[in-house]
Design a protein around this motif. Structure first.
Motif, PDB file in Angstrom:
ATOM      1  N   ILE A 128       1.148  11.997 -15.155  1.00 46.24           N
ATOM      2  CA  ILE A 128       0.134  11.156 -14.502  1.00 46.24           C
ATOM      3  C   ILE A 128       0.198   9.725 -15.032  1.00 46.24           C
ATOM      4  O   ILE A 128       0.089   8.759 -14.270  1.00 46.24           O
ATOM      5  N   TRP A 129       0.369   9.579 -16.336  1.00 39.90           N
ATOM      6  CA  TRP A 129       0.476   8.243 -16.919  1.00 39.90           C
ATOM      7  C   TRP A 129       1.658   7.476 -16.316  1.00 39.90           C
ATOM      8  O   TRP A 129       1.535   6.309 -15.945  1.00 39.90           O
ATOM      9  N   VAL A 130       2.803   8.140 -16.225  1.00 35.21           N
ATOM     10  CA  VAL A 130       3.992   7.519 -15.640  1.00 35.21           C
ATOM     11  C   VAL A 130       3.719   7.109 -14.195  1.00 35.21           C
ATOM     12  O   VAL A 130       4.085   6.001 -13.764  1.00 35.21           O
ATOM     13  N   GLY A 131       3.063   7.984 -13.431  1.00 34.09           N
ATOM     14  CA  GLY A 131       2.738   7.669 -12.044  1.00 34.09           C
ATOM     15  C   GLY A 131       1.786   6.499 -11.913  1.00 34.09           C
ATOM     16  O   GLY A 131       1.928   5.662 -11.011  1.00 34.09           O
ATOM     17  N   ILE A 132       0.803   6.423 -12.809  1.00 32.93           N
ATOM     18  CA  ILE A 132      -0.171   5.326 -12.767  1.00 32.93           C
ATOM     19  C   ILE A 132       0.511   3.982 -13.037  1.00 32.93           C
ATOM     20  O   ILE A 132       0.291   2.989 -12.327  1.00 32.93           O
ATOM     21  N   VAL A 133       1.358   3.937 -14.069  1.00 30.60           N
ATOM     22  CA  VAL A 133       2.048   2.687 -14.415  1.00 30.60           C
ATOM     23  C   VAL A 133       2.925   2.223 -13.253  1.00 30.60           C
ATOM     24  O   VAL A 133       2.895   1.048 -12.853  1.00 30.60           O
TER      25      VAL A 133
ATOM     26  N   LEU B   9      10.910   9.557 -12.374  1.00 26.28           N
ATOM     27  CA  LEU B   9       9.563   9.910 -12.839  1.00 26.28           C
ATOM     28  C   LEU B   9       9.605  11.149 -13.719  1.00 26.28           C
ATOM     29  O   LEU B   9       8.885  11.251 -14.723  1.00 26.28           O
ATOM     30  N   TYR B  10      10.443  12.100 -13.356  1.00 28.32           N
ATOM     31  CA  TYR B  10      10.600  13.337 -14.127  1.00 28.32           C
ATOM     32  C   TYR B  10      11.102  13.031 -15.537  1.00 28.32           C
ATOM     33  O   TYR B  10      10.554  13.523 -16.534  1.00 28.32           O
ATOM     34  N   VAL B  11      12.140  12.221 -15.640  1.00 29.99           N
ATOM     35  CA  VAL B  11      12.725  11.901 -16.932  1.00 29.99           C
ATOM     36  C   VAL B  11      11.728  11.155 -17.812  1.00 29.99           C
ATOM     37  O   VAL B  11      11.604  11.430 -19.018  1.00 29.99           O
ATOM     38  N   GLN B  12      10.988  10.220 -17.243  1.00 28.15           N
ATOM     39  CA  GLN B  12      10.020   9.464 -18.026  1.00 28.15           C
ATOM     40  C   GLN B  12       8.997  10.375 -18.681  1.00 28.15           C
ATOM     41  O   GLN B  12       8.667  10.226 -19.862  1.00 28.15           O
ATOM     42  N   SER B  13       8.481  11.331 -17.932  1.00 27.45           N
ATOM     43  CA  SER B  13       7.451  12.221 -18.478  1.00 27.45           C
ATOM     44  C   SER B  13       8.009  13.068 -19.618  1.00 27.45           C
ATOM     45  O   SER B  13       7.304  13.335 -20.601  1.00 27.45           O
ATOM     46  N   ARG B  14       9.266  13.485 -19.534  1.00 25.28           N
ATOM     47  CA  ARG B  14       9.857  14.290 -20.607  1.00 25.28           C
ATOM     48  C   ARG B  14      10.092  13.463 -21.861  1.00 25.28           C
ATOM     49  O   ARG B  14       9.972  13.968 -22.985  1.00 25.28           O
ATOM     50  N   LEU B  15      10.419  12.192 -21.691  1.00 25.20           N
ATOM     51  CA  LEU B  15      10.563  11.327 -22.864  1.00 25.20           C
ATOM     52  C   LEU B  15       9.213  11.108 -23.547  1.00 25.20           C
ATOM     53  O   LEU B  15       9.118  11.159 -24.777  1.00 25.20           O
ATOM     54  N   TYR B  16       8.175  10.862 -22.758  1.00 16.48           N
ATOM     55  CA  TYR B  16       6.841  10.722 -23.334  1.00 16.48           C
ATOM     56  C   TYR B  16       6.423  12.014 -24.041  1.00 16.48           C
ATOM     57  O   TYR B  16       5.780  11.981 -25.102  1.00 16.48           O
ATOM     58  N   LEU B  17       6.775  13.145 -23.462  1.00 20.17           N
ATOM     59  CA  LEU B  17       6.470  14.435 -24.076  1.00 20.17           C
ATOM     60  C   LEU B  17       7.117  14.538 -25.452  1.00 20.17           C
ATOM     61  O   LEU B  17       6.473  14.977 -26.424  1.00 20.17           O
ATOM     62  N   GLY B  18       8.380  14.151 -25.552  1.00 16.11           N
ATOM     63  CA  GLY B  18       9.069  14.216 -26.832  1.00 16.11           C
ATOM     64  C   GLY B  18       8.428  13.352 -27.892  1.00 16.11           C
ATOM     65  O   GLY B  18       8.238  13.783 -29.037  1.00 16.11           O
ATOM     66  N   LEU B  19       8.062  12.119 -27.547  1.00 16.84           N
ATOM     67  CA  LEU B  19       7.431  11.236 -28.538  1.00 16.84           C
ATOM     68  C   LEU B  19       6.020  11.691 -28.876  1.00 16.84           C
ATOM     69  O   LEU B  19       5.566  11.512 -30.006  1.00 16.84           O
TER      70      LEU B  19
ATOM     71  N   ILE C  37       0.813  -1.216   0.000  1.00 21.34           N
ATOM     72  CA  ILE C  37       0.000   0.000   0.000  1.00 21.34           C
ATOM     73  C   ILE C  37       0.848   1.269   0.000  1.00 21.34           C
ATOM     74  O   ILE C  37       0.540   2.248  -0.692  1.00 21.34           O
ATOM     75  N   LEU C  38       1.927   1.264   0.744  1.00 19.23           N
ATOM     76  CA  LEU C  38       2.704   2.485   0.922  1.00 19.23           C
ATOM     77  C   LEU C  38       3.424   2.915  -0.363  1.00 19.23           C
ATOM     78  O   LEU C  38       3.522   4.123  -0.637  1.00 19.23           O
ATOM     79  N   ALA C  39       3.916   1.972  -1.142  1.00 22.94           N
ATOM     80  CA  ALA C  39       4.658   2.317  -2.358  1.00 22.94           C
ATOM     81  C   ALA C  39       3.823   3.166  -3.325  1.00 22.94           C
ATOM     82  O   ALA C  39       4.287   4.213  -3.798  1.00 22.94           O
ATOM     83  N   PRO C  40       2.589   2.767  -3.653  1.00 29.23           N
ATOM     84  CA  PRO C  40       1.771   3.621  -4.535  1.00 29.23           C
ATOM     85  C   PRO C  40       1.465   4.986  -3.918  1.00 29.23           C
ATOM     86  O   PRO C  40       1.403   5.988  -4.640  1.00 29.23           O
ATOM     87  N   ILE C  41       1.278   5.035  -2.588  1.00 30.49           N
ATOM     88  CA  ILE C  41       1.015   6.325  -1.930  1.00 30.49           C
ATOM     89  C   ILE C  41       2.200   7.264  -2.119  1.00 30.49           C
ATOM     90  O   ILE C  41       2.038   8.452  -2.445  1.00 30.49           O
ATOM     91  N   LEU C  42       3.403   6.744  -1.947  1.00 31.42           N
ATOM     92  CA  LEU C  42       4.604   7.555  -2.144  1.00 31.42           C
ATOM     93  C   LEU C  42       4.723   8.018  -3.592  1.00 31.42           C
ATOM     94  O   LEU C  42       5.105   9.163  -3.872  1.00 31.42           O
ATOM     95  N   LEU C  43       4.388   7.144  -4.528  1.00 31.14           N
ATOM     96  CA  LEU C  43       4.438   7.502  -5.941  1.00 31.14           C
ATOM     97  C   LEU C  43       3.431   8.599  -6.272  1.00 31.14           C
ATOM     98  O   LEU C  43       3.719   9.520  -7.050  1.00 31.14           O
ATOM     99  N   VAL C  44       2.239   8.505  -5.697  1.00 32.22           N
ATOM    100  CA  VAL C  44       1.224   9.532  -5.925  1.00 32.22           C
ATOM    101  C   VAL C  44       1.698  10.883  -5.398  1.00 32.22           C
ATOM    102  O   VAL C  44       1.545  11.918  -6.063  1.00 32.22           O
ATOM    103  N   LEU C  45       2.302  10.898  -4.224  1.00 30.62           N
ATOM    104  CA  LEU C  45       2.799  12.147  -3.642  1.00 30.62           C
ATOM    105  C   LEU C  45       3.866  12.778  -4.531  1.00 30.62           C
ATOM    106  O   LEU C  45       3.845  13.987  -4.793  1.00 30.62           O
TER     107      LEU C  45
END
Length: 600
Positions: free
Chosen positions: A416-421, A381-391, A219-227
């Motif tokens: 948000i997509w990166v966080g959900i996955v 998480l930051y890097v993933q979102s920027r890569l998705y942005l580029g594509l 439970i805690l891991a997804p909560i930390l990811l959401v934050l």
């Protein structure tokens, strides 16, 4: 005049379609470039697929006079990251809890010689960082990192394959780090009597397993990811502030550990320095190489950097050197405090301090681990979102990923997509079981980036001199690069199975001959701005060693590489090739510094 000669002049991003094959140009450098023929000239689906797959990006220079931020449909990222922020991003991505663990676990085999293992691995990463630094200097205003460099130097399909390999590493890595972070957070909470042994496993310690271990609820891991996702969505300024605080905290704790431990060092523990010989040190270097992975995250911050052309190369190299110094310091302390044979497996550094009556340092180590994992996860998480942005901008993924929030100036949908996955993976599955298929993306990305440096240095001919001869010369150079990679993989396999030294020597000699041919058969230019020294030899060494390490991975990692590549080709064939090229013909998007930053 080249834009790199003036810090206020940034490149222009262009993408064009033509109906023939001609020499592409990347700020004056070129290679054979195939563009998509019109549908009327396409004889078959395969012909169209091949033509689409060979499309490339072209970067031309410009000297804009106005000061506007990069815009696309009214949305833009904002340049808020200074040199110090970028260095902390690199350090935050590279140093996690591993600095307190991997140093000791490798020392159990390599002995005090683990210091040499970290020096060798660090030297190899410095060579890779030099390649990243040059390309980051050439493409200072565009998100994409290794994906963008590959798109420009090679082609669209290769760039998409690099993205896919990197992204799977990032997704699984983020979920795995989130679980580790949850475990450390619980460990810190249990320092208080109220929480000790009162926190169930399904909250943070490992997870509650179901269906024979197929599911593992945490439970805690997804909560930390959401934050962390919320922080990233609020803006790069807020996320940078959090990363800055946590990274500084982590570095201060590591320095404190090194200083306190230095007074407990017994130099006799450093003898013998290499009890199991140089082979154990070399094996240790292949393991600890991945402790440095993360400096490439700086390249993905290009579009939010205040002075990208100057700051990105300095930040890439600076962050890596900081990590090298910290790792070497911890190695010397841990092997000097306790004989290497007595080091623990799970928490060697903490146990070393506890054995010296310094239990409070163990508490600091736990806090440092929380800070380290937080920054590693945040930057990932930051890097993933920027890569998705580029594509998303390029049309290889749905346009939803290309949208930037008009007020927060962040790619909220991608974030948000990166966080959900990551939340789904971390909350439902025992991701640690997949850790042995990680690192494929990093090694692939590093190798391709090194190859990009070589191909983009090949001197272009004038437009009137473009010919079949130049095309064949480019192809010949690529063949040499493939030979070097093949020799690296062969040498890695020989080393892995314990083959004779002669086999390793043959592979190395062939790689050297290919490098010599690469040097003598091509004409190289010296690009303005930061340039990697020793091209093509340094990139060739990077490719050889990276693929050598690739051969050391678990065989399931090789299977993952092949399967994911096939799946990615399928996705590209049914979606990417039809939706790529988001810009209309000859449309130009200009990237400049934000007006508020001009005076800084």
């Amino acid at each position: 005049m080249s834009p790199r000669g003036n810090s206020n002049m940034l490149p222009v991003y262009k993408r064009r379609r033509t109906e023939n094959i001609q020499a592409g140009s990347v700020m004056g450098e070129g290679k054979p470039t195939a563009y998509l023929p019109s549908s009327s000239s396409s004889s078959s689906y395969i012909s169209r697929f091949c033509s689409s797959a060979l499309r490339t990006k072209t970067l031309a220079s410009s000297s804009p006079s106005d000061s506007s931020i990069r815009t696309l449909s009214g949305d833009a990222l904002v340049r808020r990251l200074g040199l110090f922020d970028l260095i902390l991003i690199g350090v935050g991505a590279s140093i996690g809890a591993g600095i307190f663990v991997v140093t000791g676990t490798v020392a159990r085999d390599a002995g005090p010689g683990v210091t040499i293992s970290f020096i060798l691995a660090g030297a190899s990463c410095v060579l890779n960082a030099l390649c990243y630094a040059e390309l980051a200097s050439r493409f200072p205003a565009v998100v994409g990192g290794a994906y963008l460099y590959t798109y420009t130097a090679f082609n669209e399909l290769t760039a998409f394959l690099v993205f896919a390999q990197l992204m799977l590493d990032y997704h699984i890595g983020a979920a795995s780090i989130a679980r580790s972070l949850a475990s450390y957070v619980v460990a810190v909470l249990e320092l208080f009597p109220f929480f000790k042994e009162n926190i169930p496993s399904w909250i943070g310690h490992g997870g509650e397993e179901f269906l024979g271990g197929a599911l593992s609820i945490n439970i805690l891991a997804p909560i930390l990811l959401v934050l962390l996702t919320i922080i990233l969505c609020r803006g790069v300024g807020e996320s940078s502030a959090v990363n800055c605080f946590m990274t500084v905290t982590k570095v201060v704790i590591v320095l404190f550990v090194i200083i306190v431990g230095a007074f407990k060092v017994d130099v006799s523990n450093w003898s013998p320095f290499a009890p199991n010989g140089f082979e154990a040190i070399l094996t240790g270097a292949t393991v600890v190489f991945f402790a440095y992975v993360g400096f490439d995250a700086v390249a993905n911050s290009a579009e939010e950097s205040k002075r990208p052309q100057r700051d990105l190369p300095i930040a890439i190299m600076g962050s890596l050197l900081v990590c090298v110094v910290l790792y070497i310091g911890v190695c010397l302390v841990i092997t000097g405090m306790v004989p290497y044979k007595l080091l623990g497996e799970d928490a060697p550094l903490a146990e070393a301090f506890t054995s010296k009556g310094l239990k409070y340092v163990s508490i600091l180590i736990s806090i440092g681990a929380v800070a380290g994992l937080t920054t590693t996860l945040l930057v990932g998480l930051y890097v993933q979102s920027r890569l998705y942005l580029g594509l998303g901008r390029d049309g290889l993924l749905p346009s939803l990923f290309a949208r930037v929030h008009p007020k927060a100036h962040t790619p909220v949908h991608s974030q948000i997509w990166v966080g959900i996955v990551a939340s789904i993976l971390a909350g439902l599955f025992n991701i640690h079981a997949l850790s042995h298929i990680l690192s494929v993306g990093s090694l692939t990305g590093y190798s391709v980036v090194a190859a990009c440096v070589v191909t983009l240095r090949w001197n272009d001919k004038t437009a009137s001199q473009v010919s079949t001869r130049w095309t064949s010369t480019w192809q010949e150079g690529v063949i040499y690069l493939i030979i070097i990679a093949g020799c690296g993989f062969s040498a890695g396999l020989f080393y892995r199975v314990g083959a004779s030294f002669f086999c390793l020597l043959v592979a190395a000699v062939i790689a050297v001959l290919a490098s010599i041919a690469l040097y003598s058969r091509q004409v190289y230019m010296n690009p303005p701005g930061f340039s990697c020294p020793g091209v093509p030899i340094v990139p060739a060494v990077c490719i050889f060693f990276n693929i050598f390490l690739f051969a050391q991975l678990h065989y399931e990692a090789w299977v993952r590489f092949v399967i994911l590549s096939l799946i990615s080709i399928g996705i590209y064939a049914f979606y990417g090739q039809y939706h790529a090229d988001p810009l209309s013909s000859n449309e130009t998007i200009i990237y400049h510094r934000a007006p508020i930053e001009e005076g800084q």
